[in-house]
Scaffold this motif. Structure first.
Motif, PDB file in Angstrom:
ATOM      1  N   ARG A  73     -18.670 -35.866 -15.963  1.00  0.00           N
ATOM      2  CA  ARG A  73     -19.056 -36.001 -14.691  1.00  0.00           C
ATOM      3  C   ARG A  73     -19.372 -37.232 -14.232  1.00  0.00           C
ATOM      4  N   ALA A  74     -20.195 -38.073 -14.838  1.00  0.00           N
ATOM      5  CA  ALA A  74     -20.448 -39.576 -14.324  1.00  0.00           C
ATOM      6  C   ALA A  74     -19.384 -40.300 -14.172  1.00  0.00           C
ATOM      7  N   ASP A  75     -18.185 -40.050 -15.075  1.00  0.00           N
ATOM      8  CA  ASP A  75     -16.895 -40.735 -14.936  1.00  0.00           C
ATOM      9  C   ASP A  75     -16.437 -40.476 -13.778  1.00  0.00           C
ATOM     10  N   LEU A  76     -16.366 -39.148 -13.413  1.00  0.00           N
ATOM     11  CA  LEU A  76     -15.650 -38.825 -12.020  1.00  0.00           C
ATOM     12  C   LEU A  76     -16.562 -39.528 -10.787  1.00  0.00           C
ATOM     13  N   LEU A  77     -17.817 -39.031 -10.985  1.00  0.00           N
ATOM     14  CA  LEU A  77     -18.747 -39.945 -10.011  1.00  0.00           C
ATOM     15  C   LEU A  77     -18.419 -41.431  -9.662  1.00  0.00           C
ATOM     16  N   ALA A  78     -18.386 -41.751 -10.921  1.00  0.00           N
ATOM     17  CA  ALA A  78     -18.245 -43.362 -10.727  1.00  0.00           C
ATOM     18  C   ALA A  78     -16.971 -43.876 -10.056  1.00  0.00           C
ATOM     19  N   PHE A  79     -15.963 -43.107 -10.623  1.00  0.00           N
ATOM     20  CA  PHE A  79     -14.553 -43.356  -9.849  1.00  0.00           C
ATOM     21  C   PHE A  79     -14.423 -43.107  -8.653  1.00  0.00           C
ATOM     22  N   SER A  80     -15.278 -42.084  -8.166  1.00  0.00           N
ATOM     23  CA  SER A  80     -14.978 -41.617  -6.519  1.00  0.00           C
ATOM     24  C   SER A  80     -16.021 -42.685  -5.865  1.00  0.00           C
ATOM     25  N   ALA A  81     -16.968 -43.249  -6.627  1.00  0.00           N
ATOM     26  CA  ALA A  81     -17.742 -44.477  -5.916  1.00  0.00           C
ATOM     27  C   ALA A  81     -17.000 -45.737  -5.783  1.00  0.00           C
ATOM     28  N   VAL A  82     -15.918 -45.880  -6.694  1.00  0.00           N
ATOM     29  CA  VAL A  82     -15.269 -47.234  -6.632  1.00  0.00           C
ATOM     30  C   VAL A  82     -14.294 -46.954  -5.529  1.00  0.00           C
ATOM     31  N   ILE A  83     -13.545 -45.754  -5.599  1.00  0.00           N
ATOM     32  CA  ILE A  83     -12.650 -45.466  -4.391  1.00  0.00           C
ATOM     33  C   ILE A  83     -13.293 -45.657  -2.834  1.00  0.00           C
ATOM     34  N   ASP A  84     -14.405 -45.004  -2.964  1.00  0.00           N
ATOM     35  CA  ASP A  84     -14.904 -44.941  -1.538  1.00  0.00           C
ATOM     36  C   ASP A  84     -15.373 -46.451  -1.001  1.00  0.00           C
ATOM     37  N   THR A  85     -15.870 -47.023  -2.099  1.00  0.00           N
ATOM     38  CA  THR A  85     -16.372 -48.519  -1.714  1.00  0.00           C
ATOM     39  C   THR A  85     -14.878 -49.314  -1.331  1.00  0.00           C
ATOM     40  N   LEU A  86     -13.750 -49.271  -2.103  1.00  0.00           N
ATOM     41  CA  LEU A  86     -12.635 -49.691  -1.655  1.00  0.00           C
ATOM     42  C   LEU A  86     -12.089 -49.292  -0.273  1.00  0.00           C
ATOM     43  N   ALA A  87     -12.275 -48.172   0.081  1.00  0.00           N
ATOM     44  CA  ALA A  87     -11.956 -47.476   1.164  1.00  0.00           C
ATOM     45  C   ALA A  87     -12.743 -47.857   2.299  1.00  0.00           C
ATOM     46  N   ARG A  88     -13.827 -48.289   2.215  1.00  0.00           N
ATOM     47  CA  ARG A  88     -14.658 -48.892   3.324  1.00  0.00           C
ATOM     48  C   ARG A  88     -13.990 -50.287   3.543  1.00  0.00           C
ATOM     49  N   ARG A  89     -13.351 -51.134   2.796  1.00  0.00           N
ATOM     50  CA  ARG A  89     -13.019 -52.193   3.114  1.00  0.00           C
ATOM     51  C   ARG A  89     -11.511 -52.344   3.618  1.00  0.00           C
ATOM     52  N   GLY A  90     -10.790 -51.200   3.547  1.00  0.00           N
ATOM     53  CA  GLY A  90      -9.469 -51.244   3.974  1.00  0.00           C
ATOM     54  C   GLY A  90      -8.803 -49.972   3.062  1.00  0.00           C
ATOM     55  N   PRO A  91      -7.544 -49.817   3.589  1.00  0.00           N
ATOM     56  CA  PRO A  91      -6.666 -48.856   3.106  1.00  0.00           C
ATOM     57  C   PRO A  91      -6.664 -48.760   1.582  1.00  0.00           C
ATOM     58  N   VAL A  92      -6.721 -47.617   1.112  1.00  0.00           N
ATOM     59  CA  VAL A  92      -6.699 -47.555  -0.232  1.00  0.00           C
ATOM     60  C   VAL A  92      -5.742 -46.250  -0.721  1.00  0.00           C
ATOM     61  N   VAL A  93      -4.911 -46.526  -1.735  1.00  0.00           N
ATOM     62  CA  VAL A  93      -4.080 -45.313  -2.286  1.00  0.00           C
ATOM     63  C   VAL A  93      -4.767 -44.655  -3.633  1.00  0.00           C
ATOM     64  N   PRO A  94      -5.865 -43.866  -3.258  1.00  0.00           N
ATOM     65  CA  PRO A  94      -6.412 -43.397  -4.756  1.00  0.00           C
ATOM     66  C   PRO A  94      -5.320 -42.753  -5.769  1.00  0.00           C
ATOM     67  N   VAL A  95      -5.536 -42.930  -6.851  1.00  0.00           N
ATOM     68  CA  VAL A  95      -4.638 -42.367  -7.996  1.00  0.00           C
ATOM     69  C   VAL A  95      -5.404 -41.301  -8.646  1.00  0.00           C
TER      70      VAL A  95
END
Lengths: 263, 147
Positions: A73-95
């Motif tokens: 679970r912690a890995d999924l949440l961490a992954f999500s947090a990284v993607i969300d941070t990226l998304a706030r800065r600009g477009p991101v294509v999540p894998v």
């Protein structure tokens, strides 16, 4: 394809988080200082800082993975947090979560190069947009009351079975449940359409997922980031007007997870 | 007129806004989504994937039906706002009619239309609209609070 055998230094593989356009991500100095692009303090599953793997104007965010990695679970949440941070800065294509590649060169060759046109198109089309998830669910008692009230067959079965002792009238109970479930589903389809009509005014794109039981709607919505508040207002009004019989929830904004695949 | 308040406090609170960082919502939003790449392996999240799938697939089984029946049998329609079933049925049959239903059952379409086109459902009229300018007819989604 064979993975490079793990060595003492190198991680067994890299986890790919997503793809960004470095200009949107790197603070000021461009890809020459890729570390500045990454969410501060974000570590990969191996506990080491995340890295940017670049190819021209594209960059993949990756993290090291040890051979024993078993994501939880912690890995999924961490992954999500990284993607969300990226998304706030600009477009991101999540894998897709959990996608491992042998090493960074493979990420370049098989993702950034192999999919380069598609990635550029996606990043361009996602600029300024964000995703939210809209879900609606019936208040069970309210919707079943409606169903009993309007459906003669349900009402007859309801009247017949409700006074019976537990265990009696099994056939009628199954029929009651079946008919009621179908009636709720029909109702849900109509209500989903109504809600989607409201959502559609603000959406660039929307993908509904099938629902069952008391669920009315589960839709991923792509919209301009500056439309989120308007959608929220509209849904608030809708939620208030229909509060007695259904609940609406809005999750997000998140990165556009639902709008980066082939459809 | 009051200055528009902030994002959170101006909500009426009927719309549920869970934190996107809660595990359940994160799972719903991101699991199995995102771009599919030619990865050499995709590791699965321990224990979670299966749970999610189980929760999503509601098979039309006898058990499901019995659960529906049980929930239906728990109902006591006469307790709902003192309306009897006849009224409720009439209300529902009228569907798109404008009859002012004050009872328990209203079609969502009607209430939605009211909520979105009139801005307020009360008899408060002008005052009410001045106090709450943010919910007029939503014909112009681009005109939004942007200050």
């Amino acid at each position: 394809m064979t993975a490079a055998p793990p060595t003492a230094e190198a991680p067994a593989a890299v986890l790919v988080y997503g793809v960004v356009a470095p200009a949107d991500t790197v603070a000021s100095d461009g890809p020459a200082h890729p570390d500045g692009a990454l969410p501060e303090g974000s570590l990969g599953p191996d506990g080491e800082p995340l890295r940017l793997v670049t190819h021209d104007d594209l960059a993949a965010v990756v993290g090291g993975v040890s051979p024993q990695w078993r994501p939880g679970r912690a890995d999924l949440l961490a992954f999500s947090a990284v993607i969300d941070t990226l998304a706030r800065r600009g477009p991101v294509v999540p894998v897709q979560f959990g996608s491992l590649m042998a090493d960074e060169q493979e990420v370049v060759d098989q993702v950034l190069v192999a999919d380069e046109d598609r990635l550029r198109d996606l990043l361009a089309s996602l600029a300024g947009k964000t995703q939210v998830q809209v879900r609606a669910r019936y208040v069970e008692e309210a919707v079943l009351s409606e169903v009993v009230a309007v459906d003669p067959e349900v009402r007859a079965l309801w009247a017949r079975t409700r006074e019976l002792p537990e265990g009696a009238g099994h056939g009628d109970r199954v029929r009651l449940g079946e008919r009621a479930a179908r009636a709720v589903a029909e109702r849900a389809a109509q209500d989903a359409e109504t809600i989607l009509g409201v959502v559609g005014r603000y959406a660039v794109d929307a993908i509904s997922r099938p629902v069952a039981g008391m669920d009315v709607l589960d839709v991923a919505v792509l919209l301009e980031a500056d439309q989120v508040a308007a959608l929220e207002d509209a849904l608030e009004a809708l939620a208030q007007a229909s509060y007695r019989r259904l609940r609406i929830r809005l999750v997000g904004p998140t990165a556009p997870y639902d709008f980066v695949g082939e459809r | 007129m009051t200055v528009q308040t902030t994002h959170q406090s101006r909500r009426g609170g009927y719309l549920e806004r869970p934190s996107p960082s809660s595990l359940a919502d994160v799972i719903e939003v991101i699991l199995d989504k995102g771009m599919v790449i030619d990865a050499y392996v995709r590791v699965s999240l321990v224990g979670i994937e299966l749970l999610t799938i189980d929760a999503r697939i509601v098979i039309a089984s006898v058990d499901t039906y019995l659960r529906f029946a049980e929930a239906t049998n728990r109902l006591d329609l006469y307790e709902h706002g003192g309306k009897d079933i006849g009224d409720v049925v009439d209300d529902l049959r009228e569907g798109g009619a404008e009859s002012k239903t004050r009872g328990a059952v209203r079609g969502v379409k009607n209430t939605v239309k009211e909520a979105l086109s009139s801005g307020d459902e009360s008899d408060g009229g002008d005052e009410e609209q001045q106090d709450r300018p943010r919910r007029p007819a939503k014909r112009t989604p681009s005109r939004r609070r942007s200050e």
